[in-house]
Enzyme design. Structure first.
Site, mmCIF file in Angstrom:
data_model
loop_
_atom_site.group_PDB
_atom_site.id
_atom_site.type_symbol
_atom_site.label_atom_id
_atom_site.label_comp_id
_atom_site.label_asym_id
_atom_site.label_seq_id
_atom_site.Cartn_x
_atom_site.Cartn_y
_atom_site.Cartn_z
ATOM 1 N NE ARG A 120 -34.558 148.665 -5.487
ATOM 2 C CZ ARG A 120 -35.805 148.138 -5.379
ATOM 3 N NH1 ARG A 120 -35.885 147.272 -6.091
ATOM 4 N NH2 ARG A 120 -36.430 148.494 -4.160
ATOM 5 C CE LYS A 142 -16.749 161.294 -12.730
ATOM 6 N NZ LYS A 142 -15.934 162.689 -13.053
ATOM 7 C CD GLU A 184 -13.181 167.823 -21.761
ATOM 8 O OE1 GLU A 184 -12.192 167.459 -21.091
ATOM 9 O OE2 GLU A 184 -13.613 168.651 -21.070
ATOM 10 C CE LYS A 212 -13.946 159.681 -18.939
ATOM 11 N NZ LYS A 212 -15.109 160.729 -19.122
ATOM 12 C CD GLU A 222 -13.218 162.417 -10.017
ATOM 13 O OE1 GLU A 222 -14.039 162.396 -11.157
ATOM 14 O OE2 GLU A 222 -13.274 163.652 -9.644
ATOM 15 N NE ARG A 226 -14.057 159.229 -13.990
ATOM 16 C CZ ARG A 226 -15.050 158.585 -14.664
ATOM 17 N NH1 ARG A 226 -15.089 157.188 -14.328
ATOM 18 N NH2 ARG A 226 -15.811 158.919 -15.535
ATOM 19 C CG ASN A 230 -12.434 166.409 -13.255
ATOM 20 O OD1 ASN A 230 -13.165 166.273 -14.259
ATOM 21 N ND2 ASN A 230 -12.539 165.865 -12.159
ATOM 22 C CG HIS A 233 -12.574 170.156 -16.524
ATOM 23 N ND1 HIS A 233 -11.496 169.874 -17.268
ATOM 24 C CD2 HIS A 233 -13.596 169.943 -17.094
ATOM 25 C CE1 HIS A 233 -11.778 169.313 -18.121
ATOM 26 N NE2 HIS A 233 -13.265 169.276 -18.387
ATOM 27 C CG HIS A 237 -16.521 173.232 -14.014
ATOM 28 N ND1 HIS A 237 -16.092 172.194 -13.484
ATOM 29 C CD2 HIS A 237 -16.993 172.742 -15.140
ATOM 30 C CE1 HIS A 237 -16.170 171.039 -14.053
ATOM 31 N NE2 HIS A 237 -16.796 171.418 -15.162
ATOM 32 C CG HIS A 249 -16.791 172.344 -21.056
ATOM 33 N ND1 HIS A 249 -16.745 172.229 -19.751
ATOM 34 C CD2 HIS A 249 -16.246 170.994 -21.349
ATOM 35 C CE1 HIS A 249 -16.093 171.165 -19.420
ATOM 36 N NE2 HIS A 249 -15.896 170.350 -20.141
HETATM 37 N N1 GLY Z 1 -15.404 163.845 -17.452
HETATM 38 C C1 GLY Z 1 -14.368 163.483 -16.228
HETATM 39 C C2 GLY Z 1 -14.674 162.043 -16.074
HETATM 40 O O1 GLY Z 1 -15.402 161.271 -16.508
HETATM 41 O O2 GLY Z 1 -14.203 161.667 -14.937
#
Ligand code: GLY
Length: 346
Positions: A120, A142, A184, A212, A222, A226, A230, A233, A237, A249
């Protein structure tokens, strides 16, 4: 920026009790031992061909169990996570032990997810070895894997105990990976207006991490802001999928940034000068393409963008405007498709 010496910058991702440092610089891997605390066993998750930055010397004599995972999106699966967790169990790891991921975004995503699920949740330290990993994937917690139904559909927010961006790892980075990072960087340029290209390599990476970190600290899961990470993106994508990943990418993000600017102009949010600024930054400053390649029809691209997991109630784009870059939901599909039709293969 946080603590800084000529060789090493340290940025804090400020999440209260779960705050953590990101060390950026040449030789930053020397800081790894200090992040491992009382851990007696380290699960080192990496891939073939990754620079051998992390050796016994920087792991402070701890027992090391090494796990190699496959390369590419096809190995970014629940079964890889299952194999890792079985390996952690066989190695007798417990909650005092630490997973150390060494590699690009795929490695940090998969190892981070395995760490989030094993017992966990056990601690993870990321050591990204690509530019994209350093400025984006390894920062912000993430983690996740793909399903046959789509990319990154299963995952968790699992913040690391720390991140080491050792810039020495970039010395042998392939050109395609550099372009991934540059897409990026161009994104960060528009989030803040900073001329990142004017900074030296360590400062530039550290500044991206700082941007960031600030966004993540303001909206960890998010709920809203946040999503500006993107920027570019949504179309990117779709283009990556439509081109079967022929487009890297970063190349797709560059094109997506320029398309987002064109869309913002079509919606009356910005003027032509601002669109030209996007073309100049993406094309001239970062050396990426700005035109939408003819890899799919308008209908296919619209369908792919509609499936984006961030799309809530119609098409969602992150768009520039009078208040800066922000998520905009419910964008009129016919405006998007007309614009795509006028720009594809131009
Ligand atoms: N790559 C976008 C984020 O980490 O929110």
């Amino acid at each position: 920026m946080g603590e800084s010496t000529p060789e090493l910058a340290t940025i804090t991702v400020d999440l209260g009790a779960r705050s953590y440092p990101v060390h950026v610089g040449h030789g930053a891997v020397s800081r790894l031992d200090g992040l491992l605390g009382e851990a007696r066993t380290i699960a080192l998750v990496t891939q073939e061909g990754i620079p051998a930055l992390v050796d016994a010397a920087v792991l402070g004599g701890r027992r090391v169990e090494r796990f190699l995972i496959g390369r590419g999106e096809t190995a970014k699966t629940l079964s890889t996570v299952g194999e890792l967790c079985s390996g952690f169990a066989a190695a007798g790891m417990n909650r005092a032990d630490v997973v150390v991921s060494v590699g690009g975004g795929m490695v940090t995503d998969v190892a981070g997810f395995a760490a989030s699920a094993f017992h966990r949740g056990i601690d993870v330290v990321h050591v990204p070895t690509t530019l994209l990993g350093m400025v984006d994937a390894a920062i912000g917690g993430k983690t996740g894997v793909n399903l046959p139904e789509g990319k990154n559909l299963v995952g968790a927010f699992w913040q690391p105990r720390g991140v080491i961006c050792d810039v020495d790892a970039l010395a042998t980075l392939p050109e395609r990976e550099v372009r991934c990072g540059n897409g990026e960087m161009a994104k960060y340029h528009f989030l803040t207006g900073d001329d990142l290209a004017a900074l030296d390599e360590v400062e530039r990476i550290a500044r991206c991490v700082e941007i960031k970190a600030e966004v993540v600290a303001s909206d960890e899961r998010e709920g809203g802001r946040r999503a500006i990470l993107n920027y570019g993106h949504t179309l990117a994508h779709a283009l990556e999928t439509a081109s079967a990943h022929d487009l890297a990418h970063g190349e797709a993000v560059g094109i997506g940034l320029v398309f987002a600017a064109e869309l913002a102009r079509a919606l009356g949010r910005i003027d032509g000068e601002r669109v030209d600024a996007h073309r100049a930054v993406v094309g001239d400053l970062y050396g990426l393409g700005v035109d939408i390649p003819d890899v799919a029809s308008v209908t296919e691209l619209m369908a792919l963008m509609g499936r984006d997991k961030k799309a809530i109630g119609g098409l969602t784009f992150v768009l520039d405007g009078p208040n800066g870059v922000e998520p905009v939901a419910g964008v009129d599909p016919s405006t998007v498709s007309d614009l795509l039709a006028s720009l594809i293969g131009r």
